[in-house]
Design a protein around this motif. Structure first.
Motif, mmCIF file in Angstrom:
data_model
loop_
_atom_site.group_PDB
_atom_site.id
_atom_site.type_symbol
_atom_site.label_atom_id
_atom_site.label_comp_id
_atom_site.label_asym_id
_atom_site.label_seq_id
_atom_site.Cartn_x
_atom_site.Cartn_y
_atom_site.Cartn_z
ATOM 1 N N GLN A 1 0.823 -1.205 0.000
ATOM 2 C CA GLN A 1 0.000 0.000 0.000
ATOM 3 C C GLN A 1 0.858 1.256 0.000
ATOM 4 O O GLN A 1 0.510 2.243 -0.651
ATOM 5 C CB GLN A 1 -0.951 -0.010 1.199
ATOM 6 N N LEU B 1 0.138 0.212 -4.360
ATOM 7 C CA LEU B 1 -0.541 -0.969 -4.883
ATOM 8 C C LEU B 1 -1.747 -1.304 -4.013
ATOM 9 O O LEU B 1 -1.701 -1.166 -2.791
ATOM 10 C CB LEU B 1 0.417 -2.156 -4.936
ATOM 11 N N ARG B 2 -2.819 -1.724 -4.657
ATOM 12 C CA ARG B 2 -4.051 -2.060 -3.950
ATOM 13 C C ARG B 2 -4.182 -3.572 -3.821
ATOM 14 O O ARG B 2 -4.017 -4.287 -4.801
ATOM 15 C CB ARG B 2 -5.264 -1.510 -4.702
ATOM 16 N N GLU C 1 -6.963 -5.787 -5.481
ATOM 17 C CA GLU C 1 -7.193 -5.350 -6.865
ATOM 18 C C GLU C 1 -5.964 -5.480 -7.745
ATOM 19 O O GLU C 1 -6.043 -5.957 -8.881
ATOM 20 C CB GLU C 1 -7.699 -3.907 -6.901
ATOM 21 N N ASP C 2 -4.793 -5.050 -7.246
ATOM 22 C CA ASP C 2 -3.562 -5.071 -8.042
ATOM 23 C C ASP C 2 -2.713 -6.306 -7.779
ATOM 24 O O ASP C 2 -1.983 -6.766 -8.657
ATOM 25 C CB ASP C 2 -2.710 -3.830 -7.740
ATOM 26 N N ARG D 1 -7.934 -4.716 7.357
ATOM 27 C CA ARG D 1 -8.441 -4.186 6.088
ATOM 28 C C ARG D 1 -7.290 -3.907 5.155
ATOM 29 O O ARG D 1 -6.364 -3.217 5.544
ATOM 30 C CB ARG D 1 -9.249 -2.910 6.307
ATOM 31 N N PRO D 2 -7.304 -4.477 3.978
ATOM 32 C CA PRO D 2 -8.350 -5.326 3.423
ATOM 33 C C PRO D 2 -8.340 -6.690 4.100
ATOM 34 O O PRO D 2 -7.313 -7.102 4.648
ATOM 35 C CB PRO D 2 -7.959 -5.448 1.951
#
Length: 91
Positions: free
Chosen positions: A47, A51-52, A55-56, A72-73
């Motif tokens: 993060q 970068l997610r 998702e990524d 989280r996530p």
């Protein structure tokens, strides 16, 4: 005291490994961490590099920490049935 400094050193090493992968442009589809704690550290490092997760990039941890459910996530973890393994070994 020893475990705290050891844990901090590992967190720095994990973050450094993520940073090297990002800088090389060699980011895998997912990271597998051998503990839930390391998985959380890897997520935070990713993060910080923008970068997610998920998702990524995916992150999977091995063991199911109590904090993993509220992180989280949400983390994907491999749960080891330790009690059942121990009972089976004792048979």
């Amino acid at each position: 005291m020893w475990s705290r400094s050891c844990s901090q050193r590992r967190a720095i090493e994990d973050e450094a490994a993520v940073t090297r992968a990002v800088q090389r442009g060699d980011v895998p589809e997912a990271f597998f961490a051998d503990t839930g704690t390391k998985a959380m550290e890897v997520v935070r490092a990713l993060q910080e590099h923008g970068l997610r997760v998920p998702e990524d990039i995916g992150v999977v941890g091995y063991d199911d920490l109590p904090g993993a459910a509220t992180f989280r996530p949400p983390l994907t973890v491999v749960r080891t049935p330790r009690r059942q393994i121990g009972a089976r070994a004792a048979e």
